[in-house]
Design an enzyme around this catalytic site. Structure first.
Site, PDB file in Angstrom:
ATOM      1  N   CYS A   1       4.618   9.315  -0.130  1.00 39.92           N
ATOM      2  CA  CYS A   1       3.223   9.744  -0.212  1.00 39.92           C
ATOM      3  C   CYS A   1       3.098  10.730  -1.358  1.00 39.92           C
ATOM      4  CB  CYS A   1       2.784  10.379   1.106  1.00 39.92           C
ATOM      5  SG  CYS A   1       1.088  10.990   1.023  1.00 39.92           S
TER       6      CYS A   1
ATOM      7  N   ARG B   1       0.839  -1.217   0.000  1.00 42.10           N
ATOM      8  CA  ARG B   1       0.000   0.000   0.000  1.00 42.10           C
ATOM      9  C   ARG B   1       0.872   1.264   0.000  1.00 42.10           C
ATOM     10  NH1 ARG B   1      -0.401   4.753   2.677  1.00 42.10           N
ATOM     11  NH2 ARG B   1       0.133   3.674   4.596  1.00 42.10           N
ATOM     12  N   ASP B   2       1.583   1.518   1.067  1.00 40.22           N
ATOM     13  CA  ASP B   2       2.347   2.768   1.156  1.00 40.22           C
ATOM     14  C   ASP B   2       3.472   2.754   0.131  1.00 40.22           C
ATOM     15  OD1 ASP B   2       3.402   5.188   2.014  1.00 40.22           O
ATOM     16  OD2 ASP B   2       3.375   4.652   4.132  1.00 40.22           O
TER      17      ASP B   2
ATOM     18  N   HIS C   1       8.954   7.136   7.874  1.00 36.95           N
ATOM     19  CA  HIS C   1       9.569   7.168   6.534  1.00 36.95           C
ATOM     20  C   HIS C   1      11.052   7.473   6.722  1.00 36.95           C
ATOM     21  CE1 HIS C   1       6.015   6.836   3.820  1.00 36.95           C
ATOM     22  NE2 HIS C   1       5.405   7.028   4.979  1.00 36.95           N
TER      23      HIS C   1
ATOM     24  N   ASN D   1       8.964   4.102   3.358  1.00 31.49           N
ATOM     25  CA  ASN D   1       8.997   3.714   4.766  1.00 31.49           C
ATOM     26  C   ASN D   1      10.333   3.057   5.052  1.00 31.49           C
ATOM     27  OD1 ASN D   1       5.867   3.277   4.072  1.00 31.49           O
ATOM     28  ND2 ASN D   1       6.166   3.829   6.202  1.00 31.49           N
TER      29      ASN D   1
ATOM     30  N   HIS E   1       5.417   4.652  12.468  1.00 31.64           N
ATOM     31  CA  HIS E   1       5.338   4.535  10.996  1.00 31.64           C
ATOM     32  C   HIS E   1       6.297   5.595  10.450  1.00 31.64           C
ATOM     33  CE1 HIS E   1       2.993   4.083   7.105  1.00 31.64           C
ATOM     34  NE2 HIS E   1       3.521   5.279   6.917  1.00 31.64           N
TER      35      HIS E   1
HETATM   36  P1  HMG Z   1     -12.717  14.137  -2.871  1.00 29.58           P
HETATM   37  O1  HMG Z   1     -12.367  14.427  -4.273  1.00 29.58           O
HETATM   38  O2  HMG Z   1     -12.567  15.250  -1.897  1.00 29.58           O
HETATM   39  O3  HMG Z   1     -14.135  13.570  -2.604  1.00 29.58           O
HETATM   40  O4  HMG Z   1     -11.935  12.863  -2.421  1.00 29.58           O
HETATM   41  P2  HMG Z   1     -15.440  13.420  -3.312  1.00 29.58           P
HETATM   42  O5  HMG Z   1     -16.286  12.777  -2.284  1.00 29.58           O
HETATM   43  O6  HMG Z   1     -15.855  14.759  -3.907  1.00 29.58           O
HETATM   44  O7  HMG Z   1     -15.166  12.394  -4.514  1.00 29.58           O
HETATM   45  C1  HMG Z   1     -14.510  12.716  -5.712  1.00 29.58           C
HETATM   46  C2  HMG Z   1     -14.512  11.517  -6.608  1.00 29.58           C
HETATM   47  O8  HMG Z   1     -13.837  10.423  -5.978  1.00 29.58           O
HETATM   48  C3  HMG Z   1     -15.890  11.021  -6.900  1.00 29.58           C
HETATM   49  O9  HMG Z   1     -15.849  10.449  -8.187  1.00 29.58           O
HETATM   50  C4  HMG Z   1     -16.079   9.952  -5.866  1.00 29.58           C
HETATM   51  O10 HMG Z   1     -17.025   8.985  -6.261  1.00 29.58           O
HETATM   52  C5  HMG Z   1     -14.721   9.330  -5.792  1.00 29.58           C
HETATM   53  P3  HMG Z   1     -16.443  11.234  -9.458  1.00 29.58           P
HETATM   54  O11 HMG Z   1     -17.855  11.480  -9.114  1.00 29.58           O
HETATM   55  O12 HMG Z   1     -15.639  12.518  -9.560  1.00 29.58           O
HETATM   56  O13 HMG Z   1     -16.201  10.279 -10.582  1.00 29.58           O
HETATM   57  N1  HMG Z   1     -14.436   8.735  -4.483  1.00 29.58           N
HETATM   58  C6  HMG Z   1     -13.951   7.509  -4.335  1.00 29.58           C
HETATM   59  N2  HMG Z   1     -13.614   6.567  -5.220  1.00 29.58           N
HETATM   60  C7  HMG Z   1     -13.146   5.413  -4.726  1.00 29.58           C
HETATM   61  N3  HMG Z   1     -12.982   5.167  -3.410  1.00 29.58           N
HETATM   62  C8  HMG Z   1     -13.311   6.087  -2.497  1.00 29.58           C
HETATM   63  C9  HMG Z   1     -13.817   7.314  -2.959  1.00 29.58           C
HETATM   64  N4  HMG Z   1     -14.213   8.447  -2.333  1.00 29.58           N
HETATM   65  C10 HMG Z   1     -14.610   9.285  -3.291  1.00 29.58           C
HETATM   66  N5  HMG Z   1     -13.147   5.847  -1.215  1.00 29.58           N
HETATM   67  C11 HMG Z   1     -10.783  11.323  -1.036  1.00 29.58           C
HETATM   68  C12 HMG Z   1     -11.732  12.493  -1.073  1.00 29.58           C
HETATM   69  C13 HMG Z   1     -10.350  11.112   0.374  1.00 29.58           C
HETATM   70  C14 HMG Z   1     -11.503  10.102  -1.557  1.00 29.58           C
HETATM   71  C15 HMG Z   1      -9.579  11.678  -1.954  1.00 29.58           C
HETATM   72  O14 HMG Z   1      -9.031  12.872  -1.505  1.00 29.58           O
HETATM   73  C16 HMG Z   1      -8.551  10.597  -1.985  1.00 29.58           C
HETATM   74  O15 HMG Z   1      -8.786   9.490  -2.421  1.00 29.58           O
HETATM   75  N6  HMG Z   1      -7.319  10.948  -1.548  1.00 29.58           N
HETATM   76  C17 HMG Z   1      -6.211  10.020  -1.563  1.00 29.58           C
HETATM   77  C18 HMG Z   1      -5.707   9.874  -0.175  1.00 29.58           C
HETATM   78  C19 HMG Z   1      -4.564   8.885  -0.128  1.00 29.58           C
HETATM   79  O16 HMG Z   1      -4.696   7.736  -0.544  1.00 29.58           O
HETATM   80  N7  HMG Z   1      -3.407   9.331   0.410  1.00 29.58           N
HETATM   81  C20 HMG Z   1      -2.297   8.493   0.602  1.00 29.58           C
HETATM   82  C21 HMG Z   1      -2.523   7.559   1.757  1.00 29.58           C
HETATM   83  S1  HMG Z   1      -2.274   8.341   3.334  1.00 29.58           S
HETATM   84  C22 HMG Z   1      -0.571   8.171   3.587  1.00 29.58           C
HETATM   85  O17 HMG Z   1       0.157   7.750   2.720  1.00 29.58           O
HETATM   86  C23 HMG Z   1      -0.038   8.500   4.939  1.00 29.58           C
HETATM   87  C24 HMG Z   1       0.228   7.245   5.779  1.00 29.58           C
HETATM   88  O18 HMG Z   1       1.108   6.363   5.117  1.00 29.58           O
HETATM   89  C25 HMG Z   1       0.843   7.651   7.125  1.00 29.58           C
HETATM   90  C26 HMG Z   1       2.042   8.595   6.955  1.00 29.58           C
HETATM   91  O19 HMG Z   1       3.048   8.194   6.326  1.00 29.58           O
HETATM   92  O20 HMG Z   1       1.916   9.707   7.449  1.00 29.58           O
HETATM   93  C27 HMG Z   1      -1.069   6.488   6.088  1.00 29.58           C
HETATM   94 MG    MG Z   2       3.240   6.491   5.099  1.00 32.49          MG
END
Ligand code: HMG
Ligand code: MG
Length: 285
Positions: free
Chosen positions: A238, A13-14, A207, A247, A205
Site C-alpha cells: 500500500c 489492484r492491490d 499482507h 498480499n 486479507h
Molecule cells: P482528497 O484529495 O481528500 O479529495 O481525495 P478531494 O475530494 O479533495 O479530491 C482531490 C482531487 O481528487 C480532486 O481533483 C478530485 O476531483 C479528485 P482536482 O480537483 O484536485 O483535480 N478525486 C478523484 N479522482 C478520481 N476518482 C475519485 C476521486 N475522488 C476525488 N474517486 C481520495 C480523497 C479518497 C479520493 C484520495 O485520498 C485517494 O484517492 N486516496 C487513495 C486511496 C487508495 O487508493 N489507497 C490504496 C487502496 S486501500 C488499500 O490498499 C488497503 C486494502 O488493500 C486493505 C488492506 O490491505 O488493509 C484495501
Molecule cells: Mg491490501
C-alpha cells in the site's frame, strides 16, 4: 464434505497500486485476462481513486472496459467516494469495495479524512448500491496493527465491521495492511469478531511482510473463515503504509491449501502463466 476455500484475486489492484514502474493498460488487461482463465469467481481489477494519489491506476476505466469479461466472474473495483462509485457504474463493475481503516492516522494518510468522515462518504454510496442490488464488500485496514499507531484493539475493528454490515456489505475483508499479524494476534481478533459476526461474513486479507500470511490464513480457517484475498506472484503493498509488502501470493497460498487438503478450484498452470507474465513487468523486490 468438500473442503472448499475461495481465493479472491486482488493482484491487479492491490498488487499494482504500489508498483513504481508504469504498467501499460494493455499489460494490465492481459494480466486480468490471464487471471480470468485460472478459475477465480472474483477478481479485483482496479480502483476508482484519485490519479494524483495513485497514478498507476489512473486508467481504471480503460482497464475495466477492455478486459474480456467472463459471465461466471465478478469483477470488483475499489470506490472511496461518490466519484469512485460513479466511475464504477460507468465501467459496469459487478461489485464494488469500500475501504475504511481501524485507526485514525491510517485513515488520514490513506483517504485524507477521519474514520467518521469516511463512513459518512460511504453512506450514500452504500444506499445507491443497495438500490441497484450491486454487491458491496467492506474492507477494514490495519486490523491488528498500524504503521503509525502500533497495536490495534479488536474493538476498533468490530465497530467498523458492524457499521458496514448494517448498511448492506455482504462481507468484511480484514486487512492486515502491514503484514504484522501473527497467529496470536489474528486469533485474538477473530475470537472477538466471531463472537458477534458469523465467520462466513468475514474474509482475510493478509499482507506477507513478515512471511506469516499463510500461517494467518490457516489460523483463520480454524475460526471458520473460508474466503481469502491473495495477489498473483505476491505482488503489491500500500503506497500509504510504508514498508508494507505484497498480499499473500496466490500461487503459494493455493499450494499450501492444496497440500493441507483444501480445494480452491484454481488451475496451478494458469496461475503460473499469470505470475510469469506480470513478474517480468514489475520492479524486482
Ligand atoms: P482528497 O484529495 O481528500 O479529495 O481525495 P478531494 O475530494 O479533495 O479530491 C482531490 C482531487 O481528487 C480532486 O481533483 C478530485 O476531483 C479528485 P482536482 O480537483 O484536485 O483535480 N478525486 C478523484 N479522482 C478520481 N476518482 C475519485 C476521486 N475522488 C476525488 N474517486 C481520495 C480523497 C479518497 C479520493 C484520495 O485520498 C485517494 O484517492 N486516496 C487513495 C486511496 C487508495 O487508493 N489507497 C490504496 C487502496 S486501500 C488499500 O490498499 C488497503 C486494502 O488493500 C486493505 C488492506 O490491505 O488493509 C484495501
Ligand atoms: Mg491490501
Amino acid at each position: 464434505m468438500t473442503k472448499q476455500i475461495e481465493l479472491i484475486e486482488v493482484g491487479p489492484r492491490d498488487g499494482l497500486q504500489n508498483e513504481p514502474s508504469p504498467i501499460t493498460t494493455e499489460d494490465k488487461v492481459t494480466l486480468v485476462n490471464l487471471l480470468s482463465e485460472a478459475g477465480f469467481s472474483t477478481i479485483e481489477v482496479t480502483s476508482f481513486v484519485s490519479p494524483k494519489w495513485v497514478p498507476q491506476l489512473a486508467d481504471a476505466h480503460q482497464v475495466m472496459t477492455q478486459i474480456n469479461r467472463k459471465k461466471a466472474i465478478r469483477y470488483i473495483v475499489l470506490t472511496p467516494n461518490q466519484r469512485g462509485y460513479d466511475g464504477a457504474i460507468a465501467a459496469d463493475a459487478d461489485e464494488i469495495a469500500i475501504f475504511a481503516a481501524a485507526t485514525e492516522t491510517f485513515s488520514q494518510k490513506n483517504i485524507n479524512c477521519s474514520i467518521e468522515e469516511s463512513l459518512a462518504r460511504f453512506e450514500p454510496v452504500l444506499a445507491q448500491a443497495r438500490a441497484r442490488n450491486l454487491p458491496v464488500r467492506g474492507y477494514i485496514s490495519c486490523v491488528v496493527g498500524c504503521p503509525y499507531e502500533g497495536d490495534v484493539a479488536p474493538e476498533a475493528v468490530t465497530y467498523i465491521a458492524d457499521w458496514m454490515l448494517a448498511r448492506g456489505c455482504y462481507e468484511i475483508s480484514l486487512g492486515d495492511t502491514i503484514g504484522c499479524g501473527t497467529p496470536q494476534t489474528i486469533s485474538a481478533l477473530l475470537d472477538r469478531l466471531t463472537a458477534d459476526i458469523p465467520a462466513k461474513l468475514l474474509a482475510g486479507h493478509y499482507h506477507d511482510t513478515n512471511g506469516r500470511a499463510i500461517e494467518n490464513v490457516m489460523t483463520s480457517i480454524n475460526f471458520g473463515l473460508r474466503r481469502f484475498d491473495s495477489a498473483i506472484a505476491g505482488l503489491g503493498g500500500c503506497p500509504f503504509a510504508p514498508g508494507a509488502k505484497g498480499n499473500v501470493s496466490t500461487n503459494a497460498l493455493h499450494n499450501a491449501l492444496s497440500e493441507a487438503g483444501w480445494h480452491t478450484g484454481l488451475d496451478a498452470d494458469r496461475l503460473s502463466d499469470a505470475a510469469e507474465f506480470i513478474s517480468r513487468l514489475v520492479t524486482p523486490r
